[in-house]
Enzyme design. Structure first.
Site, PDB file in Angstrom:
ATOM      1  N   HIS A 126      -5.303   2.769  15.960  1.00  0.00           N
ATOM      2  CA  HIS A 126      -6.088   3.230  17.107  1.00  0.00           C
ATOM      3  C   HIS A 126      -5.297   4.373  17.757  1.00  0.00           C
ATOM      4  O   HIS A 126      -4.067   4.371  17.709  1.00  0.00           O
ATOM      5  CB  HIS A 126      -6.200   2.042  18.064  1.00  0.00           C
ATOM      6  CG  HIS A 126      -7.085   2.221  19.241  1.00  0.00           C
ATOM      7  ND1 HIS A 126      -6.722   2.944  20.347  1.00  0.00           N
ATOM      8  CD2 HIS A 126      -8.330   1.733  19.503  1.00  0.00           C
ATOM      9  CE1 HIS A 126      -7.697   2.891  21.252  1.00  0.00           C
ATOM     10  NE2 HIS A 126      -8.681   2.165  20.762  1.00  0.00           N
ATOM     11  N   ASP A 203       0.239  -4.056  17.301  1.00  0.00           N
ATOM     12  CA  ASP A 203      -0.892  -3.928  18.216  1.00  0.00           C
ATOM     13  C   ASP A 203      -1.871  -5.057  17.876  1.00  0.00           C
ATOM     14  O   ASP A 203      -2.534  -5.021  16.841  1.00  0.00           O
ATOM     15  CB  ASP A 203      -1.509  -2.537  18.015  1.00  0.00           C
ATOM     16  CG  ASP A 203      -2.835  -2.363  18.731  1.00  0.00           C
ATOM     17  OD1 ASP A 203      -3.369  -3.349  19.285  1.00  0.00           O
ATOM     18  OD2 ASP A 203      -3.349  -1.226  18.713  1.00  0.00           O
ATOM     19  N   GLN A 206      -6.980  -6.314  18.319  1.00  0.00           N
ATOM     20  CA  GLN A 206      -8.129  -6.798  17.542  1.00  0.00           C
ATOM     21  C   GLN A 206      -7.875  -8.136  16.868  1.00  0.00           C
ATOM     22  O   GLN A 206      -8.801  -8.723  16.313  1.00  0.00           O
ATOM     23  CB  GLN A 206      -8.520  -5.781  16.470  1.00  0.00           C
ATOM     24  CG  GLN A 206      -9.143  -4.521  16.991  1.00  0.00           C
ATOM     25  CD  GLN A 206     -10.438  -4.746  17.742  1.00  0.00           C
ATOM     26  OE1 GLN A 206     -11.175  -5.696  17.488  1.00  0.00           O
ATOM     27  NE2 GLN A 206     -10.723  -3.875  18.676  1.00  0.00           N
ATOM     28  N   LYS A 229     -10.808  -7.993  25.457  1.00  0.00           N
ATOM     29  CA  LYS A 229     -11.352  -8.227  24.114  1.00  0.00           C
ATOM     30  C   LYS A 229     -11.339  -9.707  23.753  1.00  0.00           C
ATOM     31  O   LYS A 229     -11.789 -10.093  22.685  1.00  0.00           O
ATOM     32  CB  LYS A 229     -10.577  -7.396  23.091  1.00  0.00           C
ATOM     33  CG  LYS A 229     -10.886  -5.912  23.265  1.00  0.00           C
ATOM     34  CD  LYS A 229     -10.154  -4.996  22.329  1.00  0.00           C
ATOM     35  CE  LYS A 229     -10.567  -3.558  22.623  1.00  0.00           C
ATOM     36  NZ  LYS A 229      -9.785  -2.575  21.883  1.00  0.00           N
ATOM     37  N   CYS A 368     -12.074   5.550  18.213  1.00  0.00           N
ATOM     38  CA  CYS A 368     -10.684   5.884  18.601  1.00  0.00           C
ATOM     39  C   CYS A 368      -9.742   5.828  17.406  1.00  0.00           C
ATOM     40  O   CYS A 368      -8.576   5.451  17.540  1.00  0.00           O
ATOM     41  CB  CYS A 368     -10.161   4.961  19.696  1.00  0.00           C
ATOM     42  SG  CYS A 368     -11.035   5.104  21.240  1.00  0.00           S
TER      43      CYS A 368
END
Ligand SMILES: *Cc1c(COP(=O)(O)O)cnc(C)c1O
Length: 410
Positions: A126, A203, A206, A229, A368
């Protein structure tokens, strides 16, 4: 994996008032969960309760409200710590979200990098896990290298071994790609990076909605995610960092809360986690973040994963009915419930606009992650991302809408 008998999607949907609304006169079908998830009543109630009953600034007052707010905020930190299995709650920094967390780490590493050092970023990232590192390289003269991806939307792991060397200081990778849903082999990446003494930032924006990460088992150096999220509010997230690393990093912002003693001659900083939490934080957001994690655990991540996987298989099968469909990325076995696709001859934006008129919320664009789009030589994709509150009936509605869009546009 099997969905437990007690997993009742009809009942779960009753927790989400927004799912009852209509869009353009049609029932809402919300398939943009990778951009932000919807908020259950339990989390909404938690937010209302805070403002109705104990809104106060934390860590400052001795009065009752301030103590209640402080206790609730620190309790949330513990919930987050336990969820990700961090050793200590001090290792959980509450931030404004993934972007803020990554910038915090990137900013701090300026102190430790010099010309000739290398930073490895995966090609599946991202923008928020690319740009802060480019900025860091500009400041330090370190070199940014990109770990390439392949046609299947997976990382080229043999290339990873070739690229690692004693100059590699940092490796950045997402646990799950937001654009394609690919689940990356982070355990292997972390282990190999550590063999060269490099630190790894994962990261988890997700992955957090779909699977439970254990930061100690992974031996990851930094892990981050955003509450919005995973059924929480926007503007709050967390950064996990190993204690000795967080202690070594300089503070990101100066202000209240992050100090020990202030004088014009010299200011000393507070210990963890306050050192990184300057100013009045998003108190309500932090508390609601904890509630959201509890909510997800009440449903159970095994149930979430098994049910979402069923949705993914079903949606993939139904989308394959279109003879002009192109699905990007790996097979359903190696990804979370995300499908990125296009129709030959159609612009993703046109399809997205038409299906929105029919009540279907999918994301169109580069998500993104422009380098991924560049890799496939496309302007963007249509992305349907599913959550545990979605249903097969909703997938059928999306397929009907896509059929209509195809017949109107082709
Ligand atoms: C959403 C997302 C981000 C950014 O999260 P913010 O909440 O906007 O800070 C970063 N990385 C990935 C993989 C994401 O999906």
């Amino acid at each position: 994996m099997k969905v437990a008998e007690r997993f009742d999607v009809t009942k779960i949907r009753q927790d989400f008032p927004i799912l009852n609304r209509k869009v353009n006169g049609k029932p809402l079908v919300y398939f943009d969960n990778a951009a932000t998830s919807q908020t259950p009543q339990q989390v909404i109630d938690c937010i209302v309760d805070y403002y109705q009953n104990y809104n106060a600034n934390i860590h400052r007052g001795v009065h009752a409200l301030s103590q209640e707010a402080t206790d609730a905020y620190e309790k949330a930190r513990q919930i987050i710590q336990q969820h990700f299995n961090a050793k200590e709650s001090k290792e959980i920094i509450l931030t404004a979200g993934t972007t803020h967390s990554i910038n915090l780490v990137a900013n701090g590493f300026e102190k430790f990098l010099q010309k000739g050092d290398e930073i490895l970023v995966s090609g599946l990232e991202h923008h928020s896990n690319i740009v802060p590192w480019q900025m860091l390289c500009e400041k330090t003269g370190a070199l940014l290298k990109v770990l390439p991806m392949s046609e299947t939307g997976t990382l080229n792991m043999s290339q990873f071994e070739v690229m690692l060397n004693p100059n590699t200081k940092l490796v950045m990778v997402n646990h799950v790609s937001n654009a394609l849903g690919t689940i990356n082999p982070i355990q292997e990446i972390i282990k190999k990076a550590h063999d060269f003494g490099a630190k790894v930032l994962v990261d988890g924006a997700q992955s957090a909605p779909h699977l439970k990460a254990d930061v100690q088992a992974l031996d990851v150096d930094f892990y981050t995610c955003s509450a919005h999220k995973i059924c929480g509010p926007t503007g709050i997230g967390m950064l996990y960092g190993k204690r000795e690393l967080l202690e070594a990093l300089p503070p990101y912002q100066g202000g209240g809360e992050m100090i020990d003693q202030v004088s014009f001659e010299k200011t000393t900083y507070a210990g963890l986690p306050n050192k990184f939490e300057a100013g009045t934080p998003n108190i309500c957001g932090g508390i609601a973040f904890g509630r959201a994690i509890n909510y997800m655990n009440e449903i159970g991540f095994e149930n979430i994963q098994a049910y979402e996987h069923e949705l993914l298989l079903y949606a993939t099968k139904r989308l394959e009915e279109f003879d002009n469909i192109i699905i990007y990325g790996t097979s359903p076995e190696q990804k979370t419930a995300v499908i990125s696709f296009n129709f030959e001859g159609l612009h993703p934006y046109d399809v997205g606009t038409l299906v929105d008129k029919m009540g279907i919320a999918v994301r169109t664009g580069h998500h993104c992650a422009q380098p991924i789009m560049e890799f496939f030589k496309i302007p963007g994709t249509i992305r349907a991302s599913f959550s545990f509150y979605n249903t097969k009936e909703e997938i059928d509605l999306m397929i009907d809408a896509l059929k209509k869009a195809n017949s109107m546009l082709l």
